[in-house]
Enzyme design. Structure first.
Site, short mmCIF file in Angstrom:
data_model
loop_
_atom_site.label_atom_id
_atom_site.label_comp_id
_atom_site.label_asym_id
_atom_site.label_seq_id
_atom_site.Cartn_x
_atom_site.Cartn_y
_atom_site.Cartn_z
N ARG A 99 -7.39 12.10 -5.15
CA ARG A 99 -8.65 11.41 -4.87
C ARG A 99 -9.84 12.37 -4.93
NH1 ARG A 99 -9.50 7.97 0.59
NH2 ARG A 99 -9.29 10.09 1.40
N ARG A 110 -3.51 6.43 1.01
CA ARG A 110 -4.06 7.54 1.77
C ARG A 110 -3.09 8.29 2.68
NH1 ARG A 110 -9.20 4.05 3.48
NH2 ARG A 110 -7.54 2.52 3.28
N TYR A 154 -14.81 -12.79 -1.22
CA TYR A 154 -15.53 -11.58 -1.65
C TYR A 154 -16.73 -11.93 -2.52
CZ TYR A 154 -12.29 -8.23 0.35
OH TYR A 154 -11.56 -7.48 1.23
N ASP A 162 -6.50 -3.26 -7.58
CA ASP A 162 -7.06 -3.99 -6.44
C ASP A 162 -7.19 -5.47 -6.80
OD1 ASP A 162 -8.33 -3.14 -3.66
OD2 ASP A 162 -9.43 -4.87 -4.40
N ARG A 180 0.83 -1.23 0.00
CA ARG A 180 0.00 0.00 0.00
C ARG A 180 0.85 1.26 0.00
NH1 ARG A 180 -5.52 -1.43 1.83
NH2 ARG A 180 -5.83 -3.17 0.45
#
Ligand code: CP3
Length: 353
Positions: free
Chosen positions: A41, A32, A155, A78, A28
């Site tokens: 974003r 963020r 998922y 992703d 990652r």
């Protein structure tokens, strides 16, 4: 294919060459905690736009490269990105993660899945990976990644992330035949996708079986390991020289099993001491990790001490320095910069094998 002296550091270490310091990257590493990412974003509020519009995904992938020059640059994407190509609709919701609008629960739905055709459904991946390779050249290694069958099935069946995995475990323990069909289809699709990433420029591929740590060891042997092996075997058949990394979250109880997956490198989290991980995995298996991402909230001295501790325990061969899982969104960027600077000043000359 000869390995020239300009082969990047991470790729050399991943292939088993002795290097002067462990290569370093962070999971990652685009995201963020970076102001540049948060700013972008605002312009592109949808995750699918940020990861599927090539120019935007290229820019995001390169933000940490420009800021810190890590030894690995990972594609910004992703694990659920290939699912629409199989006929599984998905979106990625802010703060929540993947959402599948029609979760897979029946034989009929599984029969309707189609084989993955990446050129038709994931052309942006090729554009992004090619651009990353030409941007970093020999100075860094481009990593691709995929989700593993069990985690993508979780998922697809649950419809979203879960704490208990009740729906997929219900299926696993009461109607395993349907689940095995789904896992097999996912494994074949993931192998095709990993090959496509390599053909497009990925030099190393990491497979995330994030939720396999939720299985007991005997269930891991039934529902996770055989399908990890199926993916890795298929990829190795056509791309034997591309190093493959396997990550499972909460893997302390299944480390030895991960070594049987066919992965070249096992990613280790911070619930295991790196010296114990080495002893349990044996001499052939390379390792990645294993700092607690929370270490980056500590003082510079603390961060430095923990890096040195991990590096000493990992020894002088076959170690890619990384966090044990993704960098946390609240992490100060300055500490990330310090993590990379410190790692790049290391010298393995004094470290025992
Ligand atoms: O490592 C990298 O820099 C590459 C980027 C990357 C993302 N997802 C981007 C992302 C990678 C490698 C992933 C893999 C992924 N996605 C995993 C496996 C790794 C792991 O965490 O165990 C999983 C389980 C997912 C599913 C997923 N996607 C989750 C759980 C979330 C987080 C939800 C949240 O908001 O915390 C996502 C969304 C997502 N994927 C984000 C990022 C940077 C956060 C959303 C954002 O930044 O806009």
């Amino acid at each position: 294919m000869g390995v020239s002296s300009t082969t990047p550091h991470l790729l050399r270490a991943a292939r088993g060459e002795v290097v002067d310091r462990p290569p370093v990257w962070m999971m990652r590493q685009a995201g963020r905690y970076m102001k540049a990412y948060r700013d972008l974003r605002e312009q592109y509020p949808s995750f699918r736009e940020r990861s599927e519009i090539p120019d935007v995904a290229i820019e995001v992938s390169l933000q940490p490269w420009k800021a810190f020059q890590p030894d690995g640059v990972i594609l910004f994407s992703d694990i659920v990105t290939p699912l629409p190509g199989l006929g599984i609709d998905m979106d990625i919701a802010e703060g929540k993660g993947p959402i599948i609008s029609s979760p897979l629960r029946t034989q009929e739905q599984i029969d309707r899945l189609h084989p993955l055709e990446p050129e038709a459904t994931l052309p942006f991946i090729k554009t992004i990976l090619q651009a990353l390779r030409s941007e970093v050249g020999d100075k860094s290694t481009v990593l691709g990644f995929v989700g593993a069958p069990w985690t993508l099935a979780a998922y697809a069946v649950e419809g979203k992330g879960s704490k208990t995995y009740s729906i997929i475990k219900n299926m696993a323990f009461s109607d395993p035949t349907i689940l095995h069909q789904l896992l097999a289809k996912l494994a074949d699709a993931i192998a095709i996708y990993a090959r496509y990433q390599i053909d497009s420029g990925a030099q190393v591929v990491q497979m995330f079986d994030s939720w396999a740590g939720q299985l007991s060891p005997q269930d891991y042997d039934t529902f996770a390991l055989p399908y990890q092996q199926r993916v890795f075997q298929q990829v190795k058949q056509t791309h034997p020289d591309t190093p493959l990394i396997l990550l499972v979250s909460g893997s302390a109880g299944v480390l030895e099993r991960m070594a049987q997956s066919g992965a070249d490198i096992v990613s280790v989290d911070w619930a295991v001491d790196m010296a114990d991980a080495r002893a349990r995995l044996g001499k052939q298996v390379k390792v990645q990790g294993n700092l607690d991402p929370g270490v980056l909230f500590g003082s510079k001295q603390f961060i430095r001490d923990r890096i040195l501790d991990t590096v000493r325990k990992a020894g002088n061969w076959g170690h890619i320095l990384n966090l044990g899982h993704g960098v946390l969104p609240e992490t100060p960027e300055e500490n990330v910069a310090f993590f990379f600077e410190t790692a790049k000043e290391l010298n393995l000359a004094g470290v025992k094998g």
